[in-house]
Write a protein that holds these residues in place. Structure first.
Motif, PDB file in Angstrom:
ATOM      1  N   SER A 272     101.804  10.231  17.929  1.00  0.00           N
ATOM      2  CA  SER A 272     101.340  11.414  18.652  1.00  0.00           C
ATOM      3  C   SER A 272     101.948  12.675  18.057  1.00  0.00           C
ATOM      4  O   SER A 272     103.045  12.657  17.492  1.00  0.00           O
ATOM      5  CB  SER A 272     101.733  11.326  20.132  1.00  0.00           C
ATOM      6  OG  SER A 272     101.153  10.215  20.769  1.00  0.00           O
ATOM      7  N   LEU A 273     101.209  13.758  18.199  1.00  0.00           N
ATOM      8  CA  LEU A 273     101.684  15.094  17.859  1.00  0.00           C
ATOM      9  C   LEU A 273     101.120  16.066  18.872  1.00  0.00           C
ATOM     10  O   LEU A 273     100.052  15.836  19.436  1.00  0.00           O
ATOM     11  CB  LEU A 273     101.244  15.517  16.457  1.00  0.00           C
ATOM     12  CG  LEU A 273     101.980  14.965  15.247  1.00  0.00           C
ATOM     13  CD1 LEU A 273     101.277  15.428  13.969  1.00  0.00           C
ATOM     14  CD2 LEU A 273     103.429  15.410  15.229  1.00  0.00           C
ATOM     15  N   ARG A 274     101.826  17.183  19.044  1.00  0.00           N
ATOM     16  CA  ARG A 274     101.343  18.244  19.912  1.00  0.00           C
ATOM     17  C   ARG A 274     101.327  19.553  19.125  1.00  0.00           C
ATOM     18  O   ARG A 274     102.364  19.998  18.638  1.00  0.00           O
ATOM     19  CB  ARG A 274     102.232  18.390  21.137  1.00  0.00           C
ATOM     20  CG  ARG A 274     101.687  19.362  22.182  1.00  0.00           C
ATOM     21  CD  ARG A 274     102.746  19.663  23.204  1.00  0.00           C
ATOM     22  NE  ARG A 274     102.219  20.305  24.406  1.00  0.00           N
ATOM     23  CZ  ARG A 274     102.916  21.147  25.148  1.00  0.00           C
ATOM     24  NH1 ARG A 274     104.155  21.444  24.815  1.00  0.00           N
ATOM     25  NH2 ARG A 274     102.382  21.670  26.234  1.00  0.00           N
ATOM     26  N   LEU A 275     100.150  20.128  19.018  1.00  0.00           N
ATOM     27  CA  LEU A 275      99.992  21.417  18.351  1.00  0.00           C
ATOM     28  C   LEU A 275     100.005  22.537  19.391  1.00  0.00           C
ATOM     29  O   LEU A 275      99.511  22.355  20.509  1.00  0.00           O
ATOM     30  CB  LEU A 275      98.683  21.467  17.568  1.00  0.00           C
ATOM     31  CG  LEU A 275      98.442  20.361  16.543  1.00  0.00           C
ATOM     32  CD1 LEU A 275      97.113  20.616  15.812  1.00  0.00           C
ATOM     33  CD2 LEU A 275      99.570  20.257  15.564  1.00  0.00           C
ATOM     34  N   SER A 276     100.543  23.666  18.978  1.00  0.00           N
ATOM     35  CA  SER A 276     100.545  24.857  19.829  1.00  0.00           C
ATOM     36  C   SER A 276      99.988  26.029  19.047  1.00  0.00           C
ATOM     37  O   SER A 276     100.142  26.104  17.828  1.00  0.00           O
ATOM     38  CB  SER A 276     101.963  25.197  20.291  1.00  0.00           C
ATOM     39  OG  SER A 276     102.536  24.152  21.027  1.00  0.00           O
ATOM     40  N   CYS A 277      99.370  26.943  19.763  1.00  0.00           N
ATOM     41  CA  CYS A 277      98.852  28.159  19.150  1.00  0.00           C
ATOM     42  C   CYS A 277      99.060  29.303  20.130  1.00  0.00           C
ATOM     43  O   CYS A 277      98.504  29.277  21.233  1.00  0.00           O
ATOM     44  CB  CYS A 277      97.382  28.017  18.802  1.00  0.00           C
ATOM     45  SG  CYS A 277      96.595  29.558  18.273  1.00  0.00           S
ATOM     46  N   ALA A 278      99.831  30.284  19.704  1.00  0.00           N
ATOM     47  CA  ALA A 278     100.120  31.430  20.562  1.00  0.00           C
ATOM     48  C   ALA A 278      99.397  32.661  20.036  1.00  0.00           C
ATOM     49  O   ALA A 278      99.485  32.979  18.847  1.00  0.00           O
ATOM     50  CB  ALA A 278     101.615  31.680  20.608  1.00  0.00           C
ATOM     51  N   ALA A 279      98.713  33.336  20.929  1.00  0.00           N
ATOM     52  CA  ALA A 279      98.031  34.585  20.587  1.00  0.00           C
ATOM     53  C   ALA A 279      98.902  35.756  21.014  1.00  0.00           C
ATOM     54  O   ALA A 279      99.509  35.734  22.091  1.00  0.00           O
ATOM     55  CB  ALA A 279      96.682  34.658  21.284  1.00  0.00           C
ATOM     56  N   SER A 280      98.938  36.775  20.164  1.00  0.00           N
ATOM     57  CA  SER A 280      99.729  37.968  20.487  1.00  0.00           C
ATOM     58  C   SER A 280      99.012  39.203  19.969  1.00  0.00           C
ATOM     59  O   SER A 280      98.147  39.121  19.110  1.00  0.00           O
ATOM     60  CB  SER A 280     101.121  37.869  19.873  1.00  0.00           C
ATOM     61  OG  SER A 280     101.039  37.819  18.459  1.00  0.00           O
ATOM     62  N   GLY A 281      99.390  40.351  20.532  1.00  0.00           N
ATOM     63  CA  GLY A 281      98.791  41.602  20.101  1.00  0.00           C
ATOM     64  C   GLY A 281      98.085  42.317  21.234  1.00  0.00           C
ATOM     65  O   GLY A 281      98.407  42.136  22.397  1.00  0.00           O
ATOM     66  N   SER A 282      97.078  43.095  20.850  1.00  0.00           N
ATOM     67  CA  SER A 282      96.369  43.949  21.816  1.00  0.00           C
ATOM     68  C   SER A 282      95.279  43.155  22.529  1.00  0.00           C
ATOM     69  O   SER A 282      94.094  43.320  22.284  1.00  0.00           O
ATOM     70  CB  SER A 282      95.762  45.148  21.081  1.00  0.00           C
ATOM     71  OG  SER A 282      96.769  45.871  20.389  1.00  0.00           O
ATOM     72  N   ILE A 283      95.706  42.314  23.430  1.00  0.00           N
ATOM     73  CA  ILE A 283      94.807  41.369  24.106  1.00  0.00           C
ATOM     74  C   ILE A 283      94.482  41.860  25.507  1.00  0.00           C
ATOM     75  O   ILE A 283      95.383  42.120  26.293  1.00  0.00           O
ATOM     76  CB  ILE A 283      95.444  39.977  24.174  1.00  0.00           C
ATOM     77  CG1 ILE A 283      95.668  39.424  22.764  1.00  0.00           C
ATOM     78  CG2 ILE A 283      94.555  39.024  24.984  1.00  0.00           C
ATOM     79  CD1 ILE A 283      96.513  38.184  22.723  1.00  0.00           C
ATOM     80  N   ARG A 284      93.188  41.965  25.799  1.00  0.00           N
ATOM     81  CA  ARG A 284      92.781  42.236  27.161  1.00  0.00           C
ATOM     82  C   ARG A 284      92.386  40.939  27.873  1.00  0.00           C
ATOM     83  O   ARG A 284      92.723  40.715  29.020  1.00  0.00           O
ATOM     84  CB  ARG A 284      91.602  43.213  27.208  1.00  0.00           C
ATOM     85  CG  ARG A 284      91.117  43.526  28.620  1.00  0.00           C
ATOM     86  CD  ARG A 284      90.085  44.637  28.603  1.00  0.00           C
ATOM     87  NE  ARG A 284      90.637  45.885  28.121  1.00  0.00           N
ATOM     88  CZ  ARG A 284      91.311  46.752  28.862  1.00  0.00           C
ATOM     89  NH1 ARG A 284      91.560  46.484  30.145  1.00  0.00           N
ATOM     90  NH2 ARG A 284      91.760  47.879  28.341  1.00  0.00           N
TER      91      ARG A 284
END
Length: 120
Positions: A17-29
């Motif tokens: 098993s593996l767990r991927l993560s993805c974080a969004a940052s910046g000018s997000i509405r």
């Protein structure tokens, strides 16, 4: 400016098993949807899993029952829990998101990718 940063890839044996993560940052509405795509050597990039803002999910048939996509709206983060991995899952996994920025423009964004290698 919006950025997507993936983490969690690596080398794992078949069945692991593996767990991927993805974080969004910046000018997000607003994050309209987030998802994962993958591209194996010599193949086209294809959708693996998507999750909408209301939590609806969609998976490619080959990962149904093995992969689970989820999101933490407070952290602007999407996860992909991958179980029972197979050598055929070996690919670069890319995070993808449609994000409405603070100026109310909706745009599609990609992360740089994270490599998942499944050994037999």
């Amino acid at each position: 400016q919006v950025q997507l940063v993936e983490s969690g890839g690596g080398l794992v044996q078949a069945g692991g098993s593996l767990r991927l993560s993805c974080a969004a940052s910046g000018s997000i509405r607003r994050i309209n949807y987030m998802g994962w795509y993958r591209q194996a050597p010599g193949k086209q990039r294809g959708m693996v899993a998507l999750i909408t803002s209301d939590g609806s999910t969609n998976y490619v048939n080959s990962v149904k029952g093995r992969f689970t996509i989820s999101r933490d709206n407070a952290k602007n983060t999407v996860y992909l829990q991958m179980n029972s991995l197979k050598p055929d899952d070996t690919a670069v996994y890319y995070c993808n998101a449609e994000i409405t920025n603070i100026d109310y423009y909706a745009m599609n964004y990609w992360g740089k990718g994270t490599l998942v290698t499944v050994s037999s």
